[in-house]
Design a protein around this motif. Structure first.
Motif, PDB file in Angstrom:
ATOM      1  N   LYS A   2      37.965  37.578  22.690  1.00 21.22           N
ATOM      2  CA  LYS A   2      37.262  38.359  23.699  1.00 21.22           C
ATOM      3  C   LYS A   2      36.099  37.531  24.226  1.00 21.22           C
ATOM      4  O   LYS A   2      35.343  36.957  23.455  1.00 21.22           O
ATOM      5  CB  LYS A   2      36.736  39.662  23.109  1.00 21.22           C
ATOM      6  CG  LYS A   2      37.827  40.612  22.677  1.00 21.22           C
ATOM      7  CD  LYS A   2      37.262  41.876  22.112  1.00 21.22           C
ATOM      8  CE  LYS A   2      38.392  42.759  21.615  1.00 21.22           C
ATOM      9  NZ  LYS A   2      37.928  43.962  20.989  1.00 21.22           N
ATOM     10  N   GLN A   6      36.011  36.605  32.474  1.00 19.70           N
ATOM     11  CA  GLN A   6      37.457  36.678  32.649  1.00 19.70           C
ATOM     12  C   GLN A   6      37.990  35.251  32.772  1.00 19.70           C
ATOM     13  O   GLN A   6      37.560  34.498  33.639  1.00 19.70           O
ATOM     14  CB  GLN A   6      37.794  37.478  33.912  1.00 19.70           C
ATOM     15  CG  GLN A   6      39.265  37.645  34.165  1.00 19.70           C
ATOM     16  CD  GLN A   6      39.912  38.607  33.177  1.00 19.70           C
ATOM     17  OE1 GLN A   6      39.269  39.493  32.643  1.00 19.70           O
ATOM     18  NE2 GLN A   6      41.182  38.423  32.940  1.00 19.70           N
ATOM     19  N   ASP A   8      41.049  32.567  33.438  1.00 18.54           N
ATOM     20  CA  ASP A   8      42.336  32.455  34.124  1.00 18.54           C
ATOM     21  C   ASP A   8      43.428  31.950  33.195  1.00 18.54           C
ATOM     22  O   ASP A   8      44.604  32.192  33.441  1.00 18.54           O
ATOM     23  CB  ASP A   8      42.224  31.508  35.323  1.00 18.54           C
ATOM     24  CG  ASP A   8      41.270  32.051  36.382  1.00 18.54           C
ATOM     25  OD1 ASP A   8      41.145  33.288  36.507  1.00 18.54           O
ATOM     26  OD2 ASP A   8      40.648  31.224  37.077  1.00 18.54           O
ATOM     27  N   ASN A   9      43.044  31.229  32.162  1.00 11.78           N
ATOM     28  CA  ASN A   9      44.013  30.600  31.262  1.00 11.78           C
ATOM     29  C   ASN A   9      43.690  30.901  29.796  1.00 11.78           C
ATOM     30  O   ASN A   9      43.720  30.013  28.949  1.00 11.78           O
ATOM     31  CB  ASN A   9      44.051  29.095  31.513  1.00 11.78           C
ATOM     32  CG  ASN A   9      42.680  28.445  31.370  1.00 11.78           C
ATOM     33  OD1 ASN A   9      41.662  29.122  31.295  1.00 11.78           O
ATOM     34  ND2 ASN A   9      42.672  27.126  31.309  1.00 11.78           N
ATOM     35  N   LEU A  10      43.406  32.150  29.517  1.00 18.85           N
ATOM     36  CA  LEU A  10      43.040  32.593  28.173  1.00 18.85           C
ATOM     37  C   LEU A  10      44.062  32.156  27.130  1.00 18.85           C
ATOM     38  O   LEU A  10      43.704  31.637  26.075  1.00 18.85           O
ATOM     39  CB  LEU A  10      42.885  34.116  28.165  1.00 18.85           C
ATOM     40  CG  LEU A  10      42.561  34.744  26.815  1.00 18.85           C
ATOM     41  CD1 LEU A  10      41.087  34.579  26.511  1.00 18.85           C
ATOM     42  CD2 LEU A  10      42.927  36.206  26.812  1.00 18.85           C
ATOM     43  N   ASN A  11      45.342  32.349  27.419  1.00 17.52           N
ATOM     44  CA  ASN A  11      46.387  32.005  26.442  1.00 17.52           C
ATOM     45  C   ASN A  11      46.428  30.505  26.164  1.00 17.52           C
ATOM     46  O   ASN A  11      46.663  30.094  25.028  1.00 17.52           O
ATOM     47  CB  ASN A  11      47.754  32.491  26.918  1.00 17.52           C
ATOM     48  CG  ASN A  11      47.850  33.998  26.889  1.00 17.52           C
ATOM     49  OD1 ASN A  11      47.149  34.671  26.137  1.00 17.52           O
ATOM     50  ND2 ASN A  11      48.703  34.549  27.729  1.00 17.52           N
ATOM     51  N   GLU A  12      46.203  29.699  27.178  1.00 12.38           N
ATOM     52  CA  GLU A  12      46.196  28.245  26.984  1.00 12.38           C
ATOM     53  C   GLU A  12      45.036  27.832  26.077  1.00 12.38           C
ATOM     54  O   GLU A  12      45.216  27.047  25.139  1.00 12.38           O
ATOM     55  CB  GLU A  12      46.093  27.527  28.331  1.00 12.38           C
ATOM     56  CG  GLU A  12      46.035  26.014  28.198  1.00 12.38           C
ATOM     57  CD  GLU A  12      45.807  25.300  29.508  1.00 12.38           C
ATOM     58  OE1 GLU A  12      45.865  24.059  29.492  1.00 12.38           O
ATOM     59  OE2 GLU A  12      45.565  25.950  30.549  1.00 12.38           O
ATOM     60  N   ASP A  14      43.416  29.708  23.932  1.00  9.49           N
ATOM     61  CA  ASP A  14      43.690  30.244  22.603  1.00  9.49           C
ATOM     62  C   ASP A  14      44.688  29.356  21.853  1.00  9.49           C
ATOM     63  O   ASP A  14      44.490  29.044  20.673  1.00  9.49           O
ATOM     64  CB  ASP A  14      44.220  31.672  22.725  1.00  9.49           C
ATOM     65  CG  ASP A  14      44.303  32.378  21.390  1.00  9.49           C
ATOM     66  OD1 ASP A  14      43.315  32.345  20.626  1.00  9.49           O
ATOM     67  OD2 ASP A  14      45.359  32.975  21.109  1.00  9.49           O
ATOM     68  N   SER A  15      45.725  28.937  22.524  1.00  9.22           N
ATOM     69  CA  SER A  15      46.739  28.076  21.914  1.00  9.22           C
ATOM     70  C   SER A  15      46.143  26.734  21.475  1.00  9.22           C
ATOM     71  O   SER A  15      46.432  26.245  20.378  1.00  9.22           O
ATOM     72  CB  SER A  15      47.876  27.846  22.907  1.00  9.22           C
ATOM     73  OG  SER A  15      48.817  26.956  22.387  1.00  9.22           O
ATOM     74  N   LYS A  18      43.947  27.292  18.353  1.00  8.07           N
ATOM     75  CA  LYS A  18      44.765  27.513  17.154  1.00  8.07           C
ATOM     76  C   LYS A  18      45.410  26.218  16.679  1.00  8.07           C
ATOM     77  O   LYS A  18      45.507  25.977  15.471  1.00  8.07           O
ATOM     78  CB  LYS A  18      45.816  28.587  17.426  1.00  8.07           C
ATOM     79  CG  LYS A  18      45.200  29.971  17.504  1.00  8.07           C
ATOM     80  CD  LYS A  18      46.205  31.043  17.851  1.00  8.07           C
ATOM     81  CE  LYS A  18      45.533  32.411  17.877  1.00  8.07           C
ATOM     82  NZ  LYS A  18      46.433  33.465  18.343  1.00  8.07           N
ATOM     83  N   ASN A  61      37.919  27.331  34.599  1.00  7.64           N
ATOM     84  CA  ASN A  61      37.385  28.667  34.830  1.00  7.64           C
ATOM     85  C   ASN A  61      36.025  28.656  35.529  1.00  7.64           C
ATOM     86  O   ASN A  61      35.406  29.712  35.672  1.00  7.64           O
ATOM     87  CB  ASN A  61      37.279  29.410  33.502  1.00  7.64           C
ATOM     88  CG  ASN A  61      38.637  29.638  32.893  1.00  7.64           C
ATOM     89  OD1 ASN A  61      39.352  30.535  33.309  1.00  7.64           O
ATOM     90  ND2 ASN A  61      39.015  28.797  31.943  1.00  7.64           N
ATOM     91  N   TYR A  86      34.518  32.411  17.907  1.00  8.83           N
ATOM     92  CA  TYR A  86      35.950  32.662  17.753  1.00  8.83           C
ATOM     93  C   TYR A  86      36.610  31.544  16.941  1.00  8.83           C
ATOM     94  O   TYR A  86      37.452  31.816  16.074  1.00  8.83           O
ATOM     95  CB  TYR A  86      36.600  32.790  19.135  1.00  8.83           C
ATOM     96  CG  TYR A  86      38.087  33.013  19.103  1.00  8.83           C
ATOM     97  CD1 TYR A  86      38.625  34.186  18.574  1.00  8.83           C
ATOM     98  CD2 TYR A  86      38.964  32.061  19.611  1.00  8.83           C
ATOM     99  CE1 TYR A  86      39.997  34.407  18.543  1.00  8.83           C
ATOM    100  CE2 TYR A  86      40.334  32.268  19.587  1.00  8.83           C
ATOM    101  CZ  TYR A  86      40.848  33.426  19.051  1.00  8.83           C
ATOM    102  OH  TYR A  86      42.208  33.635  19.017  1.00  8.83           O
TER     103      TYR A  86
END
Length: 136
Positions: A2, A6, A8-12, A14-15, A18, A61, A86
């Motif tokens: 979180k 906002q 634009d590429n949150l999943n990228e 996060d990946s 990780k 972003n 995070y």
């Protein structure tokens, strides 16, 4: 993950984070090392400075000026602070590491004090000290 901003590429992002945690685990396991959570071993600012793909993903972003600098510096700093928190949580919650909070531990019959939170590759250490490695 979180964030106040906002992405634009949150999943990228996060990946990438990780994967960095998995790489950190592999390196710590291979070297038989503990990671200090307050000493820079799990510091996103340090890790990001050497990770061009993460830097690029974060920078996407933000608006950039003609010299390549981020215009919204305060927003960038806030995002980095959020991602840093995070990143710490990812390490603790990954199930790749044992978490050793600051406190007292018994090692080889001696009571010892750890002043910082530490992480060790899962099952490798019995306490947050280099000589507490579990012999297999």
């Amino acid at each position: 993950m979180k964030t106040m901003r906002q992405l634009d590429n949150l999943n990228e992002i996060d990946s990438i984070l990780k994967q960095m945690v998995r790489n950190s685990y592999e390196e710590a396991r291979e070297e038989g090392e503990l990671l200090c959570m307050e000493c820079g071993d799990v510091d996103l600012y340090i890790a990001a400075s050497n990770h061009a793909r993460l830097q690029d993903a974060i920078n996407m972003n933000f608006r950039i000026d003609e010299s390549g600098e981020i215009i919204e510096h305060e927003e960038y700093q806030q995002l980095m602070d959020e991602l840093s928190e995070y990143f710490l949580e990812l390490h603790k919650d990954s199930e790749l590491f044992d978490f050793f909070p600051a406190g007292s531990y018994e090692v080889k019959g001696d009571e010892r004090e750890s002043e910082t939170d530490m992480l060790g590759p899962k099952g490798l250490f019995s306490a947050p000290f280099e000589d507490s490695i579990i012999k297999e």
